[in-house]
Design a protein around this motif. Structure first.
Motif, PDB file in Angstrom:
ATOM      1  N   ASP A   1       0.851  -1.193   0.000  1.00 20.74           N
ATOM      2  CA  ASP A   1       0.000   0.000   0.000  1.00 20.74           C
ATOM      3  C   ASP A   1       0.887   1.245   0.000  1.00 20.74           C
ATOM      4  OD1 ASP A   1      -1.584   2.243   0.947  1.00 20.74           O
ATOM      5  OD2 ASP A   1      -3.123   0.781   1.471  1.00 20.74           O
ATOM      6  N   LEU A   2       0.813   2.021  -1.081  1.00 24.59           N
ATOM      7  CA  LEU A   2       1.666   3.201  -1.211  1.00 24.59           C
ATOM      8  C   LEU A   2       1.349   4.254  -0.149  1.00 24.59           C
ATOM      9  CD1 LEU A   2       3.942   4.044  -3.175  1.00 24.59           C
ATOM     10  CD2 LEU A   2       2.245   5.396  -4.406  1.00 24.59           C
ATOM     11  N   ASP A   3       0.090   4.347   0.225  1.00 30.07           N
ATOM     12  CA  ASP A   3      -0.305   5.315   1.246  1.00 30.07           C
ATOM     13  C   ASP A   3       0.310   4.942   2.597  1.00 30.07           C
ATOM     14  OD1 ASP A   3      -1.731   7.682   1.993  1.00 30.07           O
ATOM     15  OD2 ASP A   3      -3.243   6.426   2.959  1.00 30.07           O
ATOM     16  N   GLN A   4       0.368   3.650   2.901  1.00 31.36           N
ATOM     17  CA  GLN A   4       1.017   3.205   4.134  1.00 31.36           C
ATOM     18  C   GLN A   4       2.504   3.526   4.111  1.00 31.36           C
ATOM     19  OE1 GLN A   4       0.154  -0.972   4.580  1.00 31.36           O
ATOM     20  NE2 GLN A   4      -2.035  -0.644   4.969  1.00 31.36           N
ATOM     21  N   LEU A   5       3.136   3.319   2.947  1.00 30.84           N
ATOM     22  CA  LEU A   5       4.566   3.610   2.820  1.00 30.84           C
ATOM     23  C   LEU A   5       4.833   5.111   2.989  1.00 30.84           C
ATOM     24  CD1 LEU A   5       5.569   1.303  -0.167  1.00 30.84           C
ATOM     25  CD2 LEU A   5       6.038   0.939   2.270  1.00 30.84           C
ATOM     26  N   ARG A   6       3.931   5.931   2.439  1.00 32.01           N
ATOM     27  CA  ARG A   6       4.106   7.375   2.578  1.00 32.01           C
ATOM     28  C   ARG A   6       3.993   7.784   4.046  1.00 32.01           C
ATOM     29  NH1 ARG A   6       0.741   8.709  -0.792  1.00 32.01           N
ATOM     30  NH2 ARG A   6       2.086   9.384  -2.517  1.00 32.01           N
ATOM     31  N   THR A   7       3.017   7.258   4.741  1.00 35.03           N
ATOM     32  CA  THR A   7       2.852   7.570   6.159  1.00 35.03           C
ATOM     33  C   THR A   7       4.062   7.118   6.957  1.00 35.03           C
ATOM     34  OG1 THR A   7       0.434   7.422   6.028  1.00 35.03           O
ATOM     35  CG2 THR A   7       1.429   7.158   8.201  1.00 35.03           C
ATOM     36  N   PHE A   8       4.535   5.913   6.668  1.00 36.79           N
ATOM     37  CA  PHE A   8       5.730   5.408   7.345  1.00 36.79           C
ATOM     38  C   PHE A   8       6.922   6.334   7.116  1.00 36.79           C
ATOM     39  CE2 PHE A   8       9.718   3.097   6.528  1.00 36.79           C
ATOM     40  CZ  PHE A   8      10.029   2.709   7.828  1.00 36.79           C
TER      41      PHE A   8
ATOM     42  N   ALA B   1      15.052  -3.221  10.215  1.00 36.38           N
ATOM     43  CA  ALA B   1      14.117  -3.475   9.107  1.00 36.38           C
ATOM     44  C   ALA B   1      13.472  -2.170   8.642  1.00 36.38           C
ATOM     45  CB  ALA B   1      13.042  -4.466   9.554  1.00 36.38           C
ATOM     46  N   GLY B   2      13.168  -1.295   9.603  1.00 39.51           N
ATOM     47  CA  GLY B   2      12.572  -0.013   9.260  1.00 39.51           C
ATOM     48  C   GLY B   2      13.507   0.860   8.455  1.00 39.51           C
ATOM     49  N   ASP B   3      14.788   0.820   8.798  1.00 38.51           N
ATOM     50  CA  ASP B   3      15.768   1.611   8.063  1.00 38.51           C
ATOM     51  C   ASP B   3      15.891   1.112   6.624  1.00 38.51           C
ATOM     52  OD1 ASP B   3      17.999   3.644   8.112  1.00 38.51           O
ATOM     53  OD2 ASP B   3      19.163   1.867   7.598  1.00 38.51           O
ATOM     54  N   ALA B   4      15.880  -0.210   6.459  1.00 39.07           N
ATOM     55  CA  ALA B   4      15.954  -0.776   5.106  1.00 39.07           C
ATOM     56  C   ALA B   4      14.708  -0.406   4.303  1.00 39.07           C
ATOM     57  CB  ALA B   4      16.107  -2.294   5.188  1.00 39.07           C
ATOM     58  N   LEU B   5      13.548  -0.476   4.943  1.00 37.08           N
ATOM     59  CA  LEU B   5      12.305  -0.138   4.246  1.00 37.08           C
ATOM     60  C   LEU B   5      12.258   1.334   3.869  1.00 37.08           C
ATOM     61  CD1 LEU B   5       9.443  -0.824   3.273  1.00 37.08           C
ATOM     62  CD2 LEU B   5       8.631  -0.303   5.593  1.00 37.08           C
ATOM     63  N   TYR B   6      12.773   2.187   4.733  1.00 36.70           N
ATOM     64  CA  TYR B   6      12.700   3.633   4.503  1.00 36.70           C
ATOM     65  C   TYR B   6      13.274   4.017   3.139  1.00 36.70           C
ATOM     66  CZ  TYR B   6      13.662   8.622   5.113  1.00 36.70           C
ATOM     67  OH  TYR B   6      13.720   9.981   4.934  1.00 36.70           O
ATOM     68  N   HIS B   7      14.442   3.512   2.835  1.00 37.00           N
ATOM     69  CA  HIS B   7      15.104   3.874   1.581  1.00 37.00           C
ATOM     70  C   HIS B   7      14.340   3.324   0.369  1.00 37.00           C
ATOM     71  CE1 HIS B   7      18.487   5.534   3.792  1.00 37.00           C
ATOM     72  NE2 HIS B   7      18.459   4.452   4.539  1.00 37.00           N
ATOM     73  N   HIS B   8      13.797   2.124   0.491  1.00 40.47           N
ATOM     74  CA  HIS B   8      13.013   1.558  -0.607  1.00 40.47           C
ATOM     75  C   HIS B   8      11.674   2.290  -0.753  1.00 40.47           C
ATOM     76  CE1 HIS B   8      15.645  -1.784  -1.654  1.00 40.47           C
ATOM     77  NE2 HIS B   8      15.789  -2.049  -0.371  1.00 40.47           N
ATOM     78  N   ALA B   9      11.083   2.667   0.375  1.00 44.98           N
ATOM     79  CA  ALA B   9       9.812   3.395   0.332  1.00 44.98           C
ATOM     80  C   ALA B   9       9.993   4.724  -0.376  1.00 44.98           C
ATOM     81  CB  ALA B   9       9.282   3.615   1.754  1.00 44.98           C
ATOM     82  N   ARG B  10      11.098   5.394  -0.097  1.00 47.84           N
ATOM     83  CA  ARG B  10      11.388   6.660  -0.766  1.00 47.84           C
ATOM     84  C   ARG B  10      11.480   6.468  -2.283  1.00 47.84           C
ATOM     85  NH1 ARG B  10      11.891  12.024   1.152  1.00 47.84           N
ATOM     86  NH2 ARG B  10      12.327  11.985   3.367  1.00 47.84           N
ATOM     87  N   ARG B  11      12.133   5.409  -2.703  1.00 53.61           N
ATOM     88  CA  ARG B  11      12.271   5.141  -4.134  1.00 53.61           C
ATOM     89  C   ARG B  11      10.913   4.889  -4.772  1.00 53.61           C
ATOM     90  NH1 ARG B  11      16.250   0.318  -4.595  1.00 53.61           N
ATOM     91  NH2 ARG B  11      15.519   0.412  -6.753  1.00 53.61           N
ATOM     92  N   MET B  12      10.058   4.150  -4.066  1.00 50.14           N
ATOM     93  CA  MET B  12       8.730   3.867  -4.605  1.00 50.14           C
ATOM     94  C   MET B  12       7.895   5.139  -4.716  1.00 50.14           C
ATOM     95  SD  MET B  12       7.652   0.198  -2.909  1.00 50.14           S
ATOM     96  CE  MET B  12       6.105   0.177  -3.833  1.00 50.14           C
TER      97      MET B  12
END
Length: 290
Positions: free
Chosen positions: A6-13, A64-75
């Motif tokens: 969910d892109l909206d969840q990634l943006r909020t995160f 895990a959050g740090d790894a997700l953060y960088h990928h979420a930004r790319r998405m």
């Protein structure tokens, strides 16, 4: 096949990671705090990992959050690029940008005037502060974009360019011949100052910090008055300054990484237009200085 994230969840995160607060994140994404908490809970359940560590009012990323953060930004960036690709809307709106005053005298006027000519319906609200202050204010939600010098902290950002740092003096100055060497620089948190002091210590050169200011204009004034030797990045050096090097008895300096950091919602549209323009102007400033 698993459903897409969910892109909206990634943006909020990503917003929570930026500001370190559920309350502030809720304000920025226009949701209630309970809705934000539920989004993060569902995202963690989906990934099977804890993403955020809550310690009272303080929030930090897990590994895990740090790894997700960088990928979420790319998405988020790719999503914005796709939207731009198929959008016919005229770019308009307001961008809040922070930039160090090291670049204010030489680069900023050209950047703003040329950008306003090509994008007349975009308003740019600019504040000039030190990199340290910009990074802190960015976390408080004061800016959509900041340009800063990396190395101040363990901050993240997109590298715009790497520029040489140079020792500089005024046209008629002999400050570099004094012992101890007088230098004009930023405060103790300034990475350019740390760079300069480390180089001088390694070269066994006696020095004193003669002038300290977070305002680049004040530092430049001291340098141009012949009162001290300054340290500037290439795009900040004016034609009337004189560069110094090994032939003048001064050691080489490490290059400066100039980066840009965006708020989690600052992708696509007007933001991408301004980022592209900043990159072009910095490149041009570098060519002019060469």
């Amino acid at each position: 096949m698993a459903n897409p994230l969910d892109l909206d969840q990634l943006r909020t995160f990503a917003v929570i990671a930026d500001c370190g607060s559920f309350t502030e994140a809720a304000r920025r994404v226009f949701k209630t705090q309970s809705a934000v908490s539920m989004q993060i809970k569902r995202l963690e359940e989906r990934l099977g990992e804890e993403l955020l560590v809550r310690d009272g009012r303080s929030i930090s990323l897990t590994r895990a959050g740090d790894a997700l953060y960088h990928h979420a930004r790319r998405m988020l960036e790719i999503n914005a690029e796709i939207e731009d690709l198929f959008s016919s809307d005229v770019l308009s709106g307001t961008i809040r940008i922070g930039i160090p005053d090291d670049y204010a005298v030489k680069v900023l006027p050209i950047l703003l005037s040329s950008f306003q000519q090509t994008h007349p319906k975009i308003l740019v609200d600019v504040k000039c502060k030190s990199s340290e202050e910009l990074i802190s204010d960015m976390q408080q939600g004061d800016y959509d974009l900041i340009v800063f010098t990396q190395g101040t902290n363990h901050e993240t950002g997109e590298i715009l360019r790497t520029e040489p740092l140079s020792w500089v003096i005024g046209p008629n100055s002999d400050a570099h011949k004094q012992d101890p060497l007088p230098i004009a620089c930023g405060n103790k948190q300034c990475c350019w100052r740390s760079n300069a002091e480390s180089a001088l210590r390694d070269a066994n050169i006696n020095y004193r910090v003669a002038y300290t200011s977070s305002n680049a204009t004040a530092i430049t004034s001291a340098v141009m008055a012949g009162l001290a030797v300054g340290v500037l990045a290439e795009s900040s050096i004016t034609p009337d300054m004189r560069r110094l090097g090994l032939e003048d008895g001064l050691p080489p300096l490490k290059a400066a990484d100039i980066a840009i950091r965006r708020a989690a919602n600052a992708y696509g549209g007007i933001y991408s237009a301004l980022v592209a323009h900043i990159k072009a102007e910095l490149d041009q400033a570098m060519e002019d200085a060469a």
